[in-house]
Write a protein that holds these residues in place. Structure first.
Motif, PDB file in Angstrom:
ATOM      1  N   SER A 439      11.120  15.711   4.147  1.00 32.61           N
ATOM      2  CA  SER A 439      10.226  16.825   3.818  1.00 32.61           C
ATOM      3  C   SER A 439      10.627  18.080   4.577  1.00 32.61           C
ATOM      4  O   SER A 439      10.762  18.045   5.803  1.00 32.61           O
ATOM      5  N   TYR A 446      11.029  10.048   3.169  1.00 31.31           N
ATOM      6  CA  TYR A 446      10.550   9.236   2.047  1.00 31.31           C
ATOM      7  C   TYR A 446      11.730   8.458   1.458  1.00 31.31           C
ATOM      8  O   TYR A 446      12.817   9.007   1.298  1.00 31.31           O
ATOM      9  N   ILE A 476       7.091   3.753  -2.796  1.00 31.88           N
ATOM     10  CA  ILE A 476       7.776   4.780  -1.999  1.00 31.88           C
ATOM     11  C   ILE A 476       7.316   4.650  -0.556  1.00 31.88           C
ATOM     12  O   ILE A 476       6.125   4.798  -0.245  1.00 31.88           O
ATOM     13  N   ARG A 478       7.435   5.695   3.476  1.00 31.79           N
ATOM     14  CA  ARG A 478       7.515   6.955   4.221  1.00 31.79           C
ATOM     15  C   ARG A 478       7.505   6.632   5.711  1.00 31.79           C
ATOM     16  O   ARG A 478       6.844   5.685   6.137  1.00 31.79           O
ATOM     17  N   PHE A 496       3.668   5.651   0.686  1.00 32.62           N
ATOM     18  CA  PHE A 496       3.104   6.843   0.051  1.00 32.62           C
ATOM     19  C   PHE A 496       2.478   6.497  -1.297  1.00 32.62           C
ATOM     20  O   PHE A 496       1.443   7.016  -1.686  1.00 32.62           O
ATOM     21  N   PRO A 563       2.485  15.785  -1.333  1.00 31.06           N
ATOM     22  CA  PRO A 563       2.533  14.817  -0.233  1.00 31.06           C
ATOM     23  C   PRO A 563       1.291  14.864   0.651  1.00 31.06           C
ATOM     24  O   PRO A 563       0.986  13.884   1.325  1.00 31.06           O
TER      25      PRO A 563
END
Ligand code: FEO
Ligand code: CA
Ligand code: CA
Length: 633
Positions: A439, A446, A476, A478, A496, A563
């Motif tokens: 990010s 991620y 997913i 994270r 996530f 997110p």
């Protein structure tokens, strides 16, 4: 049918699901309440069509699933083809031959097949010019050859090798649209027979030497190039994924050693069959050629004469992509997934610091550093609440039980057989790690874990970040590095999103996490990309049967997530039989480039030209807003 009533029922189940299992991290959601509000609001859109306002990042409504042979986008968006398989790169270059009659030599100077990961490199002095480096992952014999079957000659095998690798192209903005520039001096193909240098700790090792290259430093070609990375010093990283599939053996009594087996090579070559026409791919003839592939390759897109370099310090496995970031004190960090059921997630940290003032000073930065593998500890997590801590374990000869006694004579062997070294230190076997992204807003990392129907058997326990037996939908993962420093040795992880089908399976675990609804559901998340504003784009490579577990999901698609709230909306649906993979953005964020790979993989598509009786062609699409705004906003 009373949509609203059904939605309310589902909402209740989802709320219960969230509170019971807490799939969404408390950290990201410093408010489950905020997320639930968003979830309820977005689903009410189904009933009244009012623009959702729950996420400040997502400025479009989730579109419906589709099974048509078209690209479907939200109202107000448009798409055009940037480039398609077979287009000539150079002035007066050979035209694409839809009947498959083009030669190998012609394919070597045309855009490669099955475009995958890609990066955009802006010209520093001209906002209307850029280069794109685009992977060409594999080819489909059905469309490559006039006979539509397995290669029958050396020329056929050569043509397939020429269709894979990387295409570097120049693009220019004309008016409000980006277009491919045929004839640009930057246009270049790197393919299955391009000279490539091997560098780093494993270069020159006996396992990399062949009769044709007694130095073990001069490889030929890159192929099965899945996804990618972009360095802060302006180079492109292309990742060699299913390289073993290209090898086979003409020896009916061929046997494989433990390392060859672990990398999944089979005598029959998984139907690619280059080995029948090119002895370089015949393990009975050139066994060490296999070890010269499975690496991350660095390319300078701005120097068409430069020799690409395989960086062995990053380890050899089925590389998906390479996500770059930087430690607090300035060292390069590369996150990498190994896409195979039960394989691992890796991190490389460079020995030296990035020189941001002099990009060329970083040219050998990826040759020296330390490779780590991830172990996810679920000791403090509950099966219904998957989150926990993890650690990075160093893969260095002489440490953590990696030594001659465990089968590694030196560091070169640790890197060549990275999978074996990672098993030695007890890394966590994952549900097929695909793309990893960092990010730009908060440094959280991620990783798509696309699916794993073998979870629960074969020594792969259910639990931790791999919480479902026979996982057909994917999730997913994270993580946040300790102290938000990518150089840290430990991290905190959560999930996530856990994909699922709440319409078919109202109960867990196949219903998915609370941010999955009948309106946004998908399976097998694969590609990902962050835009500058921090929107997380998710691309799928899943089961498109639209029946059973996958009923209502339609074709492969691209979604966009906030997110911070966990909300996910479907942004695009691809044509019949395609995978959606590869993503990058124009510098002004007003054009999103996305790859449509293998439309009509099994027939049924003529995308994108839709010519009567025409062939489908993998293509890079340019997506923009009719009002010229930022994509997704
Ligand atoms: Fe090329 Fe794992 O996808
Ligand atoms: Ca992929
Ligand atoms: Ca995939």
């Amino acid at each position: 049918m009373n949509l609203l009533q059904e939605d309310q029922t589902t909402d209740l189940e989802q709320i219960i699901g969230l509170s019971r299992r807490g799939f969404i991290s408390a950290g990201a959601l410093c408010g489950a309440a905020m997320f639930l509000g968003g979830s309820l609001l977005s689903r009410s859109v189904l009933a009244d069509g009012v623009r959702a306002a729950s996420s400040p990042l997502l400025g479009f409504n989730s579109i419906d699933a589709a099974t048509t042979d078209t690209l479907t986008l939200p109202p107000g968006y448009r798409a055009s083809v940037l480039i398609s398989w077979g287009q000539p790169l150079h002035a007066d270059g050979p035209a694409f031959m839809p009947d498959g009659s083009g030669t190998a030599a012609q394919q070597e100077v045309q855009f490669g097949d099955n475009n995958d990961g890609m990066s955009l490199f802006a010209f520093p002095d001209d906002p209307d010019r850029a280069l794109m480096a685009i992977n060409n992952e594999y080819t489909n014999y059905r469309y490559l050859y006039p006979h539509g079957g397995q290669p029958t000659s050396a020329e056929d095998a050569h043509k397939a090798q020429a269709s894979e690798g990387v295409s570097v192209i120049e693009i220019q903005r004309k008016g409000d649209r980006w277009q491919f520039v045929q004839g640009s001096p930057f246009n270049r193909r790197i393919h299955g027979n391009t000279p490539i240098r091997l560098s780093g700790p494993a270069a020159g090792h006996a396992l990399l030497r062949t009769q044709a290259d007694s130095t073990g430093t001069r490889a030929l070609g890159t192929f099965q190039n899945c996804a990618n990375g972009k360095t802060p010093w302006g180079t492109y990283l292309t990742c060699e994924e299913n390289f073993t599939d290209c090898f086979g053996s003409t020896d009916p009594n061929q046997t494989f050693d433990a390392a060859q087996k672990r990398y999944g090579v089979v005598a029959a070559s998984k139907d690619i069959n280059w080995h029948l026409h090119d002895p370089r791919f015949d393990l009975a003839h050139t066994p060490n050629e296999l070890n010269r592939h499975g690496w991350v390759v660095e390319i300078d897109p701005f120097d068409p004469q430069s020799t690409p370099v395989k960086r062995t310090a990053l380890g050899r496995f089925k590389h998906e992509n390479a996500a770059l970031t930087e430690t607090r004190d300035g060292h390069a960090v590369v996150y990498m997934g190994d896409d195979e059921r039960g394989e691992f997630i890796y991190k490389f940290i460079s020995r030296d610091k990035i020189d941001h003032q002099t990009p060329k000073a970083n040219r050998d930065l990826l040759d020296h550093g330390t490779l780590y593998v991830a172990r996810f500890d679920d000791g403090d997590s509950h099966p219904d609440r998957p989150k926990g801590k993890g650690q990075w374990i160093e893969l260095t000869h002489g440490k953590n039980g990696i030594n001659t006694g465990s089968g590694f004579a030196n560091q070169a062997e640790v890197l060549i057989h990275a999978r074996l070294a990672a098993s030695t230190v007890g890394a966590t076997r994952m549900d097929r790690p695909e793309w990893i992204v960092v990010s730009p807003k908060d440094g959280q990392v991620y990783c798509t874990l696309t699916n794993n129907v073998k979870r629960g058997e074969d020594g792969q326990p259910v639990g931790g970040p791999n919480p479902r037996e026979k996982n057909v939908y994917g999730q997913i993962l994270r993580w946040s590095e300790q102290g938000n420093d990518p150089g840290a040795a430990t991290f905190d992880w959560d999930l996530f999103v856990v994909a699922g089908n709440p319409a078919v399976h109202p109960k867990q675990p196949k219903g998915g996490s609370a941010n999955i609804t009948p309106q946004n559901m998908f399976n097998s998340p694969d590609g990902m990309g962050f835009d500058e504003a921090g929107r997380l784009w998710i691309l799928t490579d899943g089961d498109v049967s639209n029946t059973g577990d996958f009923a209502g999901m339609g074709n492969n698609q691209m979604l966009c997530a906030d997110p911070n709230t966990g909300e996910i909306r479907r942004f695009m649906v691809g044509p019949v039989g395609c995978e959606v993979t590869g993503i990058s953005f124009a510098p002004d964020q007003k054009t999103l480039f996305v790859g449509i790979q293998h439309p009509g993989e099994n027939g049924g598509s003529t995308f994108p030209e839709h010519l009567p009786g025409g062939k489908p062609r993998s293509s890079v699409m340019a997506i923009s807003r009719e009002d010229g705004g930022i994509v997704g906003a």
